[in-house]
Design a protein around this motif. Structure first.
Motif, PDB file in Angstrom:
ATOM      1  N   TYR A   1       1.210   4.081  -2.938  1.00 63.67           N
ATOM      2  CA  TYR A   1       1.005   5.505  -2.662  1.00 63.67           C
ATOM      3  C   TYR A   1       2.174   6.327  -3.202  1.00 63.67           C
ATOM      4  O   TYR A   1       1.982   7.395  -3.788  1.00 63.67           O
ATOM      5  CB  TYR A   1       0.836   5.723  -1.162  1.00 63.67           C
TER       6      TYR A   1
ATOM      7  N   HIS B   1       0.838  -1.204   0.000  1.00 62.91           N
ATOM      8  CA  HIS B   1       0.000   0.000   0.000  1.00 62.91           C
ATOM      9  C   HIS B   1       0.876   1.259   0.000  1.00 62.91           C
ATOM     10  O   HIS B   1       0.623   2.205  -0.750  1.00 62.91           O
ATOM     11  CB  HIS B   1      -0.892  -0.046   1.251  1.00 62.91           C
ATOM     12  N   ASN B   2       1.936   1.247   0.817  1.00 60.48           N
ATOM     13  CA  ASN B   2       2.862   2.383   0.881  1.00 60.48           C
ATOM     14  C   ASN B   2       3.550   2.609  -0.464  1.00 60.48           C
ATOM     15  O   ASN B   2       3.704   3.754  -0.912  1.00 60.48           O
ATOM     16  CB  ASN B   2       3.926   2.148   1.957  1.00 60.48           C
TER      17      ASN B   2
ATOM     18  N   HIS C   1       5.296  10.006  -7.313  1.00 58.34           N
ATOM     19  CA  HIS C   1       3.831   9.942  -7.259  1.00 58.34           C
ATOM     20  C   HIS C   1       3.163  10.725  -8.395  1.00 58.34           C
ATOM     21  O   HIS C   1       1.978  10.550  -8.645  1.00 58.34           O
ATOM     22  CB  HIS C   1       3.309  10.435  -5.898  1.00 58.34           C
TER      23      HIS C   1
ATOM     24  N   SER D   1      -4.181  10.281  -1.385  1.00 58.63           N
ATOM     25  CA  SER D   1      -3.846  10.461   0.032  1.00 58.63           C
ATOM     26  C   SER D   1      -5.005  10.025   0.919  1.00 58.63           C
ATOM     27  O   SER D   1      -4.802   9.422   1.978  1.00 58.63           O
ATOM     28  CB  SER D   1      -3.488  11.925   0.312  1.00 58.63           C
TER      29      SER D   1
ATOM     30  N   ASN E   1       5.885  11.310  -2.047  1.00 62.42           N
ATOM     31  CA  ASN E   1       4.428  11.191  -2.074  1.00 62.42           C
ATOM     32  C   ASN E   1       3.806  12.538  -1.733  1.00 62.42           C
ATOM     33  O   ASN E   1       4.487  13.458  -1.273  1.00 62.42           O
ATOM     34  CB  ASN E   1       3.975  10.106  -1.088  1.00 62.42           C
TER      35      ASN E   1
ATOM     36  N   PHE F   1      -4.971   6.330   1.046  1.00 57.69           N
ATOM     37  CA  PHE F   1      -3.789   5.917   1.805  1.00 57.69           C
ATOM     38  C   PHE F   1      -4.072   5.996   3.304  1.00 57.69           C
ATOM     39  O   PHE F   1      -3.825   5.043   4.051  1.00 57.69           O
ATOM     40  CB  PHE F   1      -2.607   6.811   1.437  1.00 57.69           C
TER      41      PHE F   1
END
Length: 204
Positions: free
Chosen positions: A46, A42-43, A137, A53, A109, A56
């Motif tokens: 992102y 997931h990180n 990102h 965001s 990010n 996230f």
């Protein structure tokens, strides 16, 4: 010897000082002691801009019911320390001299960049010093994947051997070297980007 024509800079621990274990400590303070493989993925998603965001943060608040979004943002940003102005001054001078094409290539990010925008008064001017400014990102690519280096090389019609890539992560510089890019794997505890032309003088 091939002349360096393009300088490609990382952002964190090259210009911005980081405390890379701070987020882990802050998460532990929130009783988040271990991240699952799913959250680690997931990180990364992102950082590639593949999720918003909002999504996230909601993943964390749904996974850990005792924490709120503000606490996660604070913990997430604890890695960021400061951006010493003398490094910006170094880059600005380099930009004004127009001897090299300057490119920034950073894994980052939206939450981190929002912190930078709020806490670094010269950030917008810093951006204008570069011929290109790439954040993972925003381009949906991240280091050390070969695709991100190929993207930069192809977009700007660069010869790898005429590029010098400065990054504090060995995995990232190793990946660039495989494509023929010259590198400086900078050690932020005892090296500084402003000493580039002293430390790597044999390349210039």
């Amino acid at each position: 010897m091939t002349k360096i024509k393009t300088l490609i800079f990382d952002f964190g621990d090259v210009f911005v000082n980081l405390d890379k274990v701070a987020t882990l400590r802050a998460m532990q303070d929130l009783e988040i002691s271990q991240l699952s493989e799913e959250l680690l993925l997931h990180n990364l998603e992102y950082e590639k801009g593949l999720i918003s965001s909002k999504n996230f943060l909601s993943k964390y608040t749904s996974s850990f019911s005792k924490v709120n979004e503000h606490q996660i943002v604070t913990a997430w940003n604890s890695i960021l320390i400061d951006f010493p102005k003398y490094r910006f001054d170094f880059l600005k001078k380099l930009s004004e001299e127009k001897k090299y094409k300057l490119i920034l290539l950073s894994n980052t990010n939206e939450i981190h960049i929002d912190w930078i925008k709020e806490n670094v008064p010269f950030f917008e001017e810093f951006k204008t010093c570069f011929d290109a400014f790439y954040l993972s990102h925003e381009i949906n690519l991240r280091k050390p994947d070969a695709e991100i280096y190929e993207f930069v090389l192809n977009k700007h019609h660069l010869k790898p051997e005429e590029c010098l890539f400065i990054d504090d992560t060995k995995e990232n510089t190793n990946a660039a070297e495989k494509l023929g890019i010259k590198t400086w794997n900078i050690h932020p505890k005892h090296e500084d980007v402003i000493d580039l032309f002293t430390v790597k003088k044999q390349m210039f």
